[in-house]
Design an enzyme around this catalytic site. Sequence first.
Site, PDB file in Angstrom:
ATOM      1  N   THR A 265       0.783  -1.308  -0.281  1.00  0.00           N
ATOM      2  CA  THR A 265       0.023  -0.053  -0.056  1.00  0.00           C
ATOM      3  C   THR A 265       0.751   1.281  -0.088  1.00  0.00           C
ATOM      4  OG1 THR A 265      -0.202  -0.224   2.292  1.00  0.00           O
ATOM      5  CG2 THR A 265      -1.912  -1.008   1.253  1.00  0.00           C
ATOM      6  N   HIS A 298       0.290  12.792  -9.821  1.00  0.00           N
ATOM      7  CA  HIS A 298      -0.682  11.795  -8.995  1.00  0.00           C
ATOM      8  C   HIS A 298      -1.371  12.448  -8.123  1.00  0.00           C
ATOM      9  CE1 HIS A 298      -2.711   8.156  -8.137  1.00  0.00           C
ATOM     10  NE2 HIS A 298      -2.194   7.877  -7.088  1.00  0.00           N
ATOM     11  N   THR A 302      -1.830  12.272   0.409  1.00  0.00           N
ATOM     12  CA  THR A 302      -1.366  11.599   1.241  1.00  0.00           C
ATOM     13  C   THR A 302      -0.100  12.011   1.564  1.00  0.00           C
ATOM     14  OG1 THR A 302      -0.327   9.532   0.076  1.00  0.00           O
ATOM     15  CG2 THR A 302      -2.670   9.460   0.699  1.00  0.00           C
ATOM     16  N   PRO A 303       0.479  12.044   2.872  1.00  0.00           N
ATOM     17  CA  PRO A 303       1.892  12.412   3.127  1.00  0.00           C
ATOM     18  C   PRO A 303       2.989  11.323   2.236  1.00  0.00           C
ATOM     19  CG  PRO A 303       0.579  12.428   5.062  1.00  0.00           C
ATOM     20  CD  PRO A 303      -0.274  11.623   4.104  1.00  0.00           C
ATOM     21  N   GLU A 309       6.256  11.081  -4.698  1.00  0.00           N
ATOM     22  CA  GLU A 309       6.389  11.702  -6.083  1.00  0.00           C
ATOM     23  C   GLU A 309       7.277  12.797  -6.122  1.00  0.00           C
ATOM     24  OE1 GLU A 309       2.171  12.700  -6.885  1.00  0.00           O
ATOM     25  OE2 GLU A 309       2.788  12.791  -9.158  1.00  0.00           O
ATOM     26  N   HIS A 335      -9.898  11.318  -5.693  1.00  0.00           N
ATOM     27  CA  HIS A 335      -9.305  10.635  -6.572  1.00  0.00           C
ATOM     28  C   HIS A 335     -10.306   9.580  -6.787  1.00  0.00           C
ATOM     29  CE1 HIS A 335      -6.649   7.441  -7.219  1.00  0.00           C
ATOM     30  NE2 HIS A 335      -5.836   7.458  -6.008  1.00  0.00           N
ATOM     31  N   PHE A 399      -1.843   0.901  -5.386  1.00  0.00           N
ATOM     32  CA  PHE A 399      -1.428  -0.209  -4.546  1.00  0.00           C
ATOM     33  C   PHE A 399      -0.887  -1.503  -5.388  1.00  0.00           C
ATOM     34  CE2 PHE A 399      -5.371  -0.219  -1.108  1.00  0.00           C
ATOM     35  CZ  PHE A 399      -4.820   0.948  -0.808  1.00  0.00           C
TER      36      PHE A 399
END
Lengths: 415, 425
Positions: A265, A298, A302-303, A309, A335, A399
């Site tokens: 994940t 993307h 999220t942290p 990225e 998303h 994922f």
Amino acid sequence: MSPPEKSPARPLVVVTGTGAVTGFGWGVAPLFEALARGARAFRAIGRFDAARHRTHLAAEVPAAGRPLALEGMPHADAFAVFAAEEALVAAGLGRRELGPEAAVYFASSTGNMVEAERFFAELAATGGRRARAGLLASQPCSGPAEAVARRIGAAGPSETVSAACASGAMSVARALDALRLGDCDLALAGGSDSLCQLTYGGFNALRAVDPGMTRPFREGREGLSMGEGAGVLVLETREHAAARGAAPLAILAGAGVSCDASHMTAPHPEGAGAVRAMRDALADAGLRPDEIDFVNLHGTGTPLNDDAEWAALCAVFGARAREIPVASTKALIGHLLGSAGAVEAVVTIDALRSGALHATPGGGPPAEPPSSRTPVRIGLDGPLVVPGARYALSVNFGFGGANAALVFERAGEPA
Amino acid sequence: MSGAGGEAIRVRDPYPGLRDVVVTGLGALGAFGAGREALAAGLRSGAPRLSPVERPPGYHRSHSARRAALVTERDFARWIPPAAARRMGLPSRFAVAASMMALEDGGLPRAQVTPELAARGAVFLGTAFGSALFSEQLLGEIFRDPEQASPFRFAESVANAPTAQVALALGITGANVTLTLREASPLAAVAGAAREIGLGRADWALAGAVEELSPLLHAALDRFRALARPHGAQPEAARPLDARRDGFVAAEGATVLLLESAERAAARGARVLARVRGAFQATDPSAPAASWGCGVDELAEALAAGLARHRVLPEEIGLVVSGASGARRGDLLEGQVLRAGWEGAPLPPVTAPKGATGEYGGFLAGAAVLAVESGLVAAPRWFEEEDEGVGIVPVDALDAPPAQTVLVSTLAAAGAAAWLLLDPA
């Protein structure tokens, strides 16, 4: 991985039509208009009762605007069919039976899961006696692609990629291969996913959802916001488009896919797989990193994603990573999981054509690097002007470490 | 060559300069057991080993199918370290175990998969329904109390979890693609992997399919009347191509092939089980969401055009490995398409391995490789009565491995069709 050798005879693949369904409504027009304003599509979820979930917002597709002809169709199928028909009309193909010339390369992470959830609820409520099995007919991930093929009579290859959040971009990459190799004359490439409790509850279980609205690449960001919808590109060889007098919107110049192979994940901390996908896409397009004019990230918010990225951008673009304009469409439409890459490809093409890259709103000032690793060329409050932009990169990661990157080239003169 | 309306069928240009791809390993895990020999024994037996399916209250109708070809193997330690297995759902364990078997069968054990080699590898798996049990369990948790939903179950509920877990287990950083085309998924995955190698983006790949059969999925398939049902004391049986067929027997498990560029296989002295001559796909857009359509002429034209594109004449096909499963409409369409594709000429021998393995799990691809390599075909013990509409009698046995190209055919519910051409080594 060394890039594949490019055949000089390899046909050029162009985009001749786009279609989309998002939290802003049915069609590309409301999407493009809202993006230009920097609007955000998040609101309280109405699709299901979210009261007991940890978070309560999502970019849900409004019921208003749904054509009567699509009433009764499962949500993800309806999004897919609408976007496909819109793309075909934009490509000058209208609504007609396409036959063996046309292929469907699609993507979805959960297919029509929200309808399957209704079956599941009915099963629990009625002890099975009155649970309607018909709700499961289109449940598989392949459901939206099958609905599109049925609707337009596409008799060429049809398939669905399910690679979590990289699915949409990967389906476009698969279509690119098919067209270059002559498997079809014309491909509808895209993806569709609808909001459902499985993914909403699942991402909340991972504590990956921002309780408010997502804030990609901002300090203190807390996660993603969910969305739903579909995006479709009509792809064909340049020769095929020219023969029927269709004007390309853009050129699909290259694609790259890869796998982190590091965690189920979490992304590779240095974005190793993302780097490979981007480099392979650039090599496939025959481009150097310094020829890319902007990147549609993307950018989940999220942290972990944004850090990985940013590391990948630094590896690919070097010092230019701080200068190259970037944007996260997810900051506005959420998303879209399996369809994210497809809708973001539609947005990337529009940015190339309009010369403006939408803002990435999120509120609050970005912290200074290195604590936030915030790229300096993100449009915080308004769109970034990218006049004369010729090449753009659109990237998606999912994922299982799945990564995909697409390179688009502007067709024609700049706006 | 002409279509049903007499018009010439369009044959596309041949593929430009793709590298040759060969099959060098086969791994399989199903109700028959684990490994290539177990699959072969299952095919020889002519019937799937059935186990009772759990029947939670309300799921199944009283007269429904009761049994399925379930994997009984639960000790995966031979293929997966226990600590790693604990981080996997059942489909991931199936896929990783079958992958390890394929590598071992191909003379490329895990220890030899160096980071450099892994960087040149790819994984392509197909699945019709994804992770059925974890999705159902996770949904149950969310319905009861979303705060108690398991993040692990969510991560393993995604359709690409098994594909990703194979990459994780071996460090494979090339393309990682999960394809879902219902029953056509396994052949599409093998075709995708062969293309990845053919284009030079990978030197080797693990490709095949995985499926898990949960009680809810079994009950749902039965509610759509897809499954064979018991008749009095007679248990349910898959009867592909037979006039008495009343559905397929659902199966679970995984099949994984080790594919390599012919050049790489030769360089390491690998035994070649089969050569991938080509693959092609089509769609029957007349198919409804949960059954087969009526696009006989269109599919037959696609079959003829695909063969022609790969420079194969129908009379050069030595064996058809059919995806016929016992489905009433599916087998009828399969028979009609094959006969139309041959334009009235006699068909080559046809075998229907799903009569011995059940539907799902990709065993069709494994059976095809065994047929090419050794001439083994499923013993059609189920077959008693020819169906005039289908018009095919499955072959009992082959005297020798086919000397000519083998056509693997699968027509899926909801319209997808995939064909694979395998040549002897």
